[in-house]
Design an enzyme around this catalytic site. Structure first.
Site, mmCIF file in Angstrom:
data_model
loop_
_atom_site.group_PDB
_atom_site.id
_atom_site.type_symbol
_atom_site.label_atom_id
_atom_site.label_comp_id
_atom_site.label_asym_id
_atom_site.label_seq_id
_atom_site.Cartn_x
_atom_site.Cartn_y
_atom_site.Cartn_z
ATOM 1 N N LYS A 58 0.838 -1.207 0.000
ATOM 2 C CA LYS A 58 0.000 0.000 0.000
ATOM 3 C C LYS A 58 0.870 1.254 0.000
ATOM 4 O O LYS A 58 0.590 2.215 -0.719
ATOM 5 C CB LYS A 58 -0.938 -0.018 1.211
ATOM 6 C CG LYS A 58 -2.073 -1.031 1.045
ATOM 7 C CD LYS A 58 -2.795 -1.350 2.347
ATOM 8 C CE LYS A 58 -3.737 -2.527 2.133
ATOM 9 N NZ LYS A 58 -4.261 -3.098 3.369
ATOM 10 N N GLN A 102 -3.966 -1.821 9.734
ATOM 11 C CA GLN A 102 -3.895 -3.154 9.120
ATOM 12 C C GLN A 102 -4.433 -4.175 10.119
ATOM 13 O O GLN A 102 -4.020 -4.189 11.271
ATOM 14 C CB GLN A 102 -2.432 -3.462 8.755
ATOM 15 C CG GLN A 102 -2.247 -4.745 7.969
ATOM 16 C CD GLN A 102 -2.892 -4.705 6.578
ATOM 17 O OE1 GLN A 102 -2.822 -3.704 5.881
ATOM 18 N NE2 GLN A 102 -3.551 -5.794 6.205
ATOM 19 N N ASP A 125 -10.502 3.554 4.889
ATOM 20 C CA ASP A 125 -10.672 2.103 4.710
ATOM 21 C C ASP A 125 -12.115 1.682 5.054
ATOM 22 O O ASP A 125 -12.461 0.507 4.923
ATOM 23 C CB ASP A 125 -9.671 1.375 5.625
ATOM 24 C CG ASP A 125 -9.376 -0.051 5.165
ATOM 25 O OD1 ASP A 125 -9.574 -0.340 3.964
ATOM 26 O OD2 ASP A 125 -8.964 -0.870 5.998
#
Ligand code: NAP
Length: 300
Positions: A58, A102, A125
């Site tokens: 990413k 994450q 996200d």
């Protein structure tokens, strides 16, 4: 004369490239005009090699698109309270525009508490309850990236959703459930299937649009695909195999995503697009946050 159909492939690789190019152009414009570029903060707890690889990937994609990233690596022994503090600090930092935690973070972490420490305007996200509520009310907000990618693919291929029967197989919080909510917001009639569904084949046979989001190789049989249906396979299993039996489904569907190269590349493209969108909003380049997943209407 053969009547065998061969579905058109939905090219996620090409569409993702175009979305990232657009995000990069906008990031460059923001950097030029404001003197500060969009910045995505990534937070990783522990040293799981797969998670570390995802984060590096990413960051690399951000760098290529001219998006700055700031990485915070926390030791595996980090407590929920410490993680919440880190995410709260990033939420209050004006130099950070998007935050990605994450996950999974490890069994000792209360992930919900951690997600909720992310400011909704930086939740690129789409993991906070606020983002989830916005999706379910069909209101503007950041969407979960993979479902957002699925909706962009359907839109790019002009798939009519209003009045169509969409069957979503899988109901995870990051994928199946929000995918169904976004399809509902486009006036599809949505059926969710999951591990307790009594007869999966029967449900899939009714679908004009199938979204597979399970993680079981070739669970969905080609012979169950309604002729002319649109098949979106988000599943990714060992050996580059999706959740749909591609070779047979392709002979019945009208449109189908390949695995790999379908849904997969769209997730990161949506993450980058939403990071730039967040920066544009926070730096005053947008007065109103635009809808990120098509023409969602408010049904709140
Ligand atoms: P998950 O959290 O494990 O959820 C799987 C879902 O599938 C659950 O809702 C489960 O039902 C359902 N399920 C399991 N067995 C089933 C069966 N036999 N029949 C019908 N439904 C069944 O997985 P996820 O995170 O949503 O990911 C799903 C797949 O998408 C994986 O292959 C993953 O690698 C892939 N994925 C791809 C991307 C991307 O392309 N970028 C991103 C995220 C995920 P219950 O709820 O009843 O347990």
């Amino acid at each position: 004369m053969s009547t065998t159909r061969t579905a058109q492939l939905m090219d996620g690789t090409g569409l993702a490239r175009r979305i990232i190019e657009k995000a990069a152009a906008e990031a460059a414009e923001i950097s030029r005009s404001s003197g500060t570029g969009p910045c995505l903060a990534t937070v990783l707890v522990g040293e799981d090699p797969a998670s570390a690889t995802y984060v590096r990937m990413k960051q690399a994609r951000c760098a290529k698109a001219g998006i700055r990233s700031r990485h915070i690596a926390l030791p595996a022994a980090t407590t929920t309270a410490e993680l919440v503090d880190t995410l709260s600090d990033l939420s209050g930092d004006p130099d950070v525009h998007g935050i990605l935690l994450q996950h999974p973070c490890g069994p000792h972490i209360d992930e919900r508490a951690a997600f909720e420490a992310i400011a909704p305007e930086k939740d690129v996200d789409g993991v906070t309850m606020r983002s989830f509520a916005a999706m379910s009310f069909a209101l503007p907000g950041f969407v979960s990236c993979t479902p957002g990618g699925i909706m962009r693919l359907l839109k790019a291929y002009d798939v009519e959703l209003s009045g169509k029967h969409a069957v979503v197989v899988g109901r995870s919080a990051i994928l199946g459930k929000p995918a169904g909510m976004l399809l509902l917001a486009e006036d599809a009639t949505v059926t969710y299937c999951h591990s307790r569904t009594a007869d999966l084949s029967e449900a899939v046979r009714e679908a004009d649009v199938v979204v597979a989001a399970v993680g079981r190789p070739r669970l969905i049989r080609g012979e169950d695909i309604k002729p002319g249906a649109v098949v979106v396979d988000a599943g990714y299993n060992a050996g580059n195999v999706g959740d749909v039996d591609f070779d047979t489904a392709r002979t019945r569907a009208r449109l189908i995503t390949p695995v790999p190269g379908g849904v997969g590349p769209m997730t990161i493209a949506v993450l980058l697009a939403q990071t730039v969108e967040a920066a544009a909003h926070q730096l005053g380049f947008r007065r109103h946050r635009s809808l990120t997943a098509g023409s969602r209407r408010g049904h709140a």
